[in-house]
Each structure stands twice: as structure tokens, then as C-alpha cells.
Design a protein around this motif. Structure first.
Motif, short mmCIF file in Angstrom:
data_model
loop_
_atom_site.label_atom_id
_atom_site.label_comp_id
_atom_site.label_asym_id
_atom_site.label_seq_id
_atom_site.Cartn_x
_atom_site.Cartn_y
_atom_site.Cartn_z
N ALA A 20 -7.97 19.12 -7.67
CA ALA A 20 -8.70 17.91 -7.06
C ALA A 20 -8.04 17.47 -5.80
O ALA A 20 -6.94 17.46 -5.69
N SER A 21 -8.92 17.01 -5.12
CA SER A 21 -8.42 16.64 -3.72
C SER A 21 -9.42 15.54 -3.06
O SER A 21 -10.69 15.48 -3.59
N PRO A 22 -8.98 14.61 -2.06
CA PRO A 22 -7.55 14.38 -1.78
C PRO A 22 -6.65 14.05 -2.70
O PRO A 22 -7.21 13.41 -3.75
N LEU A 23 -5.43 14.24 -2.48
CA LEU A 23 -4.34 13.56 -3.46
C LEU A 23 -4.15 12.25 -3.46
O LEU A 23 -3.88 11.52 -4.43
N LEU A 24 -4.31 11.43 -2.28
CA LEU A 24 -4.21 10.18 -1.92
C LEU A 24 -5.28 9.47 -1.59
O LEU A 24 -5.85 9.79 -0.54
N LEU A 25 -5.57 8.29 -2.23
CA LEU A 25 -6.99 7.77 -2.06
C LEU A 25 -6.53 6.15 -1.58
O LEU A 25 -5.29 5.86 -1.82
N GLY A 26 -7.76 5.77 -0.80
CA GLY A 26 -7.41 4.33 -0.36
C GLY A 26 -6.61 4.12 0.67
O GLY A 26 -6.08 2.92 0.72
N LEU A 27 -6.48 4.88 1.54
CA LEU A 27 -5.29 4.83 2.54
C LEU A 27 -5.82 3.63 3.69
O LEU A 27 -4.95 3.06 4.34
N LYS A 28 -7.02 3.45 3.72
CA LYS A 28 -7.64 2.29 4.62
C LYS A 28 -7.88 0.76 3.71
O LYS A 28 -8.79 0.35 3.91
#
Length: 585
Positions: free
Chosen positions: A55-63
Motif C-alpha cells: 500500500a502507498s503512500p506510506l505517510l498521509l496527511g502531510l498537509k
């Protein structure tokens, strides 16, 4: 190796050591969650190197996003109905994940629902700030100038170590956790251009021991985090406020939610246009097109989206029971709150108690009562009244006794009797289960046209205090009656002068599977619709009210009527001045 029949599920956990099933696939009865069909206790470990899922992306909610789309790649022997898979041995799926204060991992099962075998587990996916304050829910307080803001979140702040390390299946060491016992949550609010005020929050959480039975206490259980409730007091009438929730940390820094805005309520009796939306049985559905709910609540997204489109023309919303249909799978409340966030964060979302909120899945009403504020004197009694401009709303709890002599009956009579019809001419009764009139197929077979207990008692109150409209859900369709005292007026679309009777409306077709009507149409039934929709009331002034039933699919008006009269025509009856029975009885 045989090709696998695959069920894709989603694991949500509080780190590597604790996981619980949060969503899945299957068809279930409408009084149960579809996950209840999976015999999860019989799951066996059958990890296979020739099957993988990533599954990707590994990191969510960067903004700062609280929902994002995720791509899931399934490789090799998965038997999935996708043409690409049959050619190259892989397929690609897309899902929308919401921030649920936890880490995510997709899981493949084989063996069917009765003997599930865990075949493959994906990498972990995390939100950058899984403990951010989320999903604000506004409600009106016990006084007209008090707005209640309730949010879900936590005191924990998780930060990803981005020095080339990502969170993997077999390692929890790459995540730095910061925790402070001194974290102070609050809500900051202000009228634009004026000084900002801060209101502290009261904080609750839902303890497992407060839930009644399985699955809410077992396979459906997950931590709801912390529920923060703040009372925003001394609001000016019809002012636009901005607000956000903050966490003050012991190191002097802050964690903020997104900013939102709302218009404060009008002064009681204020003569200004006021728009009210009412419906029941909404539920939730997946925007990613997954089949988890098996058309359980197929109309819910259409209803939600129509309200969002018209939100500038809505002042307050009532959901009269059966909110999320979580049925004991507690993570589904997060899904529901995420779905209605654009509405609930902008206008007061007032709720009533429904059978699925109380009696299904072992929740015993605790989740709904904790997640949503309602201005009751006792949180265990889900009945209350509110004044909104020219409206008085008396909200009943169909899951408690409301027969004459009961505590709820006394409350309802007091609510109806104490309204000043010169200030609030529009008197509205609402409850989940129909106590009035519904030609639903099941009720017709019972020969009752309503719930068996209480109608005769409450009908005395509707008649005595000249209730304008009584709203009900529970039956998943739309039906409107004549003014039920006598039904002698042939008029269908405009009512004026003395109140001839209470108009009963079933508006339970907001989202859940539809309910069939009886083939015979009773004489009191003026309009029936086997479709999804909701009601909008517009009070233009003290003597003019517009009723509209709108289709969820396009927002078009399908049924409507108007009421025009002066307050003296709606005054409560003097002793023995009202009819004792109705012709409909």
C-alpha cells in the motif's frame, strides 16, 4: 498452488502490538454489521510468500488532511475480478482512508467467511498527526446563545522519524512518541475582526466496560480516543464565528485543528428567515466504491452531498435516530463523523435516539450519547427541547417509555405547554419510531400503522397543544398525512387559519435500504414516496411556513405545502376545547 479467493480487509491498530478488525467485505442482515458474518475467532495464519500486498503512500496527511486516497497493489495468485490481473498476475485497488488515530494495514484473507485464513499483510500506513483534533460536531446548547463544539482526538502526538526510516511490518522503532500529562485542550473562537476567546473542554472517552455486549465489547471494539466538548457561551444572535480546537503542550507549543466557522442561532422569536432540515436513518457509505456495506445504506452519500451543496441555505439539521448503523463495530462511528463533518462543523447537528443507536451490536446507546451532544437534563434520557428562532422542537426518545404517567410523557407535555406561540408559532414534535401514522407494509400487517404503545396517549398532547408537524424515521421511506384531527379539509398543499390537526411525516429515507408500503393507501395518507430524501422547513416569518420534501439524488422538490396563519390560531386549547379523538383513530 491453487488460486485464492480473496477478501480484502483493513487492520487498524494502536501500534504493532495491538490490532483489531475495522472494515471488511460481505453481505449481512440489516440489523447486523456485515463484519459479523466473518468468524474472526477461527482465523488461522497462512502467510504465503507467493502472495503479497503493498500500500502507498506510506505517510498521509502531510498537509493536514484527515482523509486521503491509498493505492493497494495485490500481486500473484489473488483471484480478483479484474482483467489486468488475469494478464499479469497483479491488480491495483484504491481506497479512501480517514484519520482514525491509528496505523493502517491491508490484509488478505482466503477460506471464505466461516474459515478465514490470513494470507498476506501489507506494510503499515500512518497519518502524520494521528492524534489531531478531528470531526467537529456543533450542537445548540440549553440556552439559545450557547453553541456546543464536540471533537474527537487525543492527547498523544505521534511524529514520524523521517531520517530515511519508514514504518514497516516488523518494526515499531522508527516512530517517536511524545506524550504529556499536562496537555490542555480548548476551543478558540471569535467573530471576525474581534478578540479571540478560549473555552476549556470537558474530556470523555468510551470505556469498554460501559458497552453492553458483543460485538461492541469484543471484535467490534476499538478505542474511540478522547471526545472533547466545549461550551461556547454568550454568543450574539446571527453572528458568524470562526473556531478551531487547540492542544496546549507542556513545552509551550500548540497543536491546532483546522479552522471552521458557524453562524450563531437567532434570538428566540426573532423574525428572520430560518431553514431547518429533518430526516432519519442516514447511515454511511464508502466513497471509494468498496462493497463492504452491500447496499446497506445506498442513499446516504447522496443525502449528505445534497445538504453540503445547499449548506449556505441551511441553519440547523436534525437526524432523528439511526445515525451510523455501526451495529457494534465502533470504528464505523469515525466513518460516519467524517462523512457528515462538512455539515456538522458548520451548522448545529441535533440528534435523536434510534433503535440501531441503542439496541444493535451491544452499544446500548453509549457511543451515540458520548459522541454527540444533546441538551438533555440527564444524558441517560435522550429527550430534550430547544428553541431556535421561531421554532420550538420537542425531541422524544422512542427507546424509552413515553406513555401517560411516565417521566418522558411529563417532559413532553411540559415542552409543548410552555411554548409562547407569539414568539415561536411553529411547534414541532420529533421521534425515531412512528407513533403517528405510517402505511409501511410491516405496520399494515400488524394492523397498527404505528408502534403499538403510546400513540393514544401522545395524541392527546398533539391535539391539546396544536402541534404543527410530527416527524418520524425508522420506516425507510417518505409519507405525509393530512392534518390528522379530522382530515375533513380536502386541501393538500396550503393550510391557513385555525390549526385543524397535526400533520404526521415519516422521513426515514435518508440513506438506509428502503421500506415498502402497504398496497392499500389509507384515507389519511396524502403523499407516499419509495425513494431517498429529506425534509426542509423554511419559516419566512411568524405567519408563513414552507414545507419541502426533496429527493436525495438531485435535490429537487417532490412534495411541498405551506402554512399561513396568525399566532392566535395556534394557541393551546382551553379546557375541553379540543377534540378528544380523531377521525383517523
Amino acid at each position: 498452488m491453487n488460486r485464492y479467493e480473496i477478501t480484502i480487509s483493513l487492520l487498524i491498530g494502536w501500534g504493532c502490538d495491538s490490532m483489531s478488525l475495522a472494515s471488511g467485505h460481505g453481505h449481512g442482515r440489516f440489523d447486523k454489521h456485515t463484519l459479523s458474518e466473518i468468524d474472526i475467532y477461527k482465523t488461522t495464519l497462512a502467510l504465503c510468500d507467493s502472495v503479497s500486498i503493498k500500500a502507498s503512500p506510506l505517510l498521509l496527511g502531510l498537509k493536514g488532511e484527515d482523509k486521503e486516497w491509498v493505492t493497494v497493489n495485490v500481486f500473484k495468485y489473488a483471484n480478483y475480478s479484474n482483467l489486468k490481473y488475469t494478464k499479469n498476475g497483479k491488480t491495483v485497488l484504491k481506497f479512501q482512508l480517514i484519520n482514525q488515530r491509528a496505523d493502517f494495514s491491508f490484509v488478505l484473507f482466503s477460506g471464505g467467511l466461516s474459515t478465514p485464513k490470513l494470507v498476506a499483510v501489507s506494510n503499515f500506513i500512518i497519518f502524520a498527526n494521528p492524534k489531531a483534533p478531528l470531526y467537529p460536531r456543533l450542537a445548540q446548547g440549553k440556552s439559545w446563545d450557547e453553541e456546543i463544539s464536540t471533537l474527537s482526538g487525543g492527547f498523544f502526538i505521534h511524529i514520524l522519524d523521517l531520517k530515511g526510516h519508514m514504518y514497516t511490518n516488523d518494526s515499531c522503532s522508527d516512530r517517536l512518541t511524545i506524550f504529556s500529562d499536562d496537555t490542555v485542550p480548548f476551543v478558540e473562537y471569535a467573530v471576525k475582526g474581534q478578540a479571540k476567546a478560549r473555552s476549556p473542554t470537558g474530556t470523555l472517552t468510551i470505556d469498554q466496560n460501559n458497552l453492553c455486549s458483543s460485538p461492541a465489547r469484543t471484535v467490534g471494539r476499538r478505542d474511540q480516543g478522547f471526545i472533547h466538548t466545549s461550551f461556547l457561551k454568550n454568543l450574539g444572535p446571527n453572528f458568524v464565528y470562526t473556531y478551531r480546537m487547540g492542544h496546549f503542550l507542556s513545552n509551550g507549543s500548540y497543536i491546532w485543528s483546522k479552522s471552521y466557522s458557524f453562524k450563531s442561532p437567532p434570538y428566540p422569536g426573532q423574525d428572520s428567515p430560518q431553514r431547518v432540515v429533518i430526516f432519519g436513518d442516514l447511515g454511511k457509505a464508502e466513497r471509494d466504491g468498496s462493497t463492504m456495506y452491500a447496499d446497506y445504506q445506498p442513499g446516504s452519500l447522496n443525502t449528505t452531498d445534497q445538504l453540503i451543496k445547499d449548506l449556505k441555505n441551511i441553519d440547523i439539521v436534525f437526524v432523528i435516530g439511526d445515525l451510523a448503523y455501526a451495529n457494534g463495530y465502533i470504528s464505523q462511528w469515525d466513518q460516519f463523523m467524517s462523512q457528515v463533518e462538512p455539515i456538522a462543523s458548520t451548522v448545529p447537528l441535533m440528534v435523536a435516539s434510534g433503535n440501531h443507536d441503542v439496541h444493535s451490536g451491544g452499544e446500548c446507546g453509549v457511543t451515540a450519547e458520548t459522541l454527540f451532544y444533546f441538551p438533555a437534563e440527564n444524558i441517560a434520557n435522550f429527550w430534550y427541547s430547544i428553541d431556535y428562532g421561531m421554532f420550538r422542537f420537542c425531541i422524544a426518545d422512542s427507546e424509552h417509555d413515553w406513555r401517560e404517567g411516565s417521566e418522558q410523557y411529563r417532559f413532553l407535555e411540559h415542552c409543548l405547554a410552555t411554548v409562547d406561540r407569539r414568539k415561536q408559532p411553529w411547534l414541532i414534535f420529533a421521534a425515531h419510531r412512528p407513533l403517528g401514522y405510517s402505511s409501511n407494509e410491516w405496520y399494515a400487517e400488524e394492523g397498527a400503522y404505528s408502534e403499538p404503545l403510546g400513540r393514544d396517549d401522545l395524541q392527546k398532547l398533539w391535539q391539546k397543544y396544536r402541534v404543527d408537524i410530527a416527524f418520524f424515521g425508522h420506516v425507510h421511506n417518505y409519507e405525509r398525512t393530512c392534518p390528522i384531527y379530522q382530515c375533513v379539509n380536502a386541501e393538500r398543499f396550503h393550510y391557513s387559519g385555525i390549526v385543524e390537526g397535526t400533520i404526521h411525516v415519516v422521513v426515514g429515507g435518508a440513506g438506509c435500504h428502503l421500506s415498502k408500503f402497504n398496497q392499500e393507501t389509507p384515507k389519511w395518507s396524502l403523499y407516499r414516496d419509495y425513494d431517498y430524501g429529506f425534509v426542509k422547513l423554511t419559516a419566512f416569518n411568524h405567519s408563513s411556513l414552507l414545507f419541502e420534501y426533496k429527493k436525495s439524488r438531485d435535490g429537487n422538490v417532490s412534495d411541498s405545502f405551506t402554512i399561513t396563519r396568525e399566532y392566535k390560531d395556534a394557541l393551546a386549547c382551553v379546557h375541553d376545547g379540543c377534540e378528544a379523538t380523531t377521525s383517523a383513530s
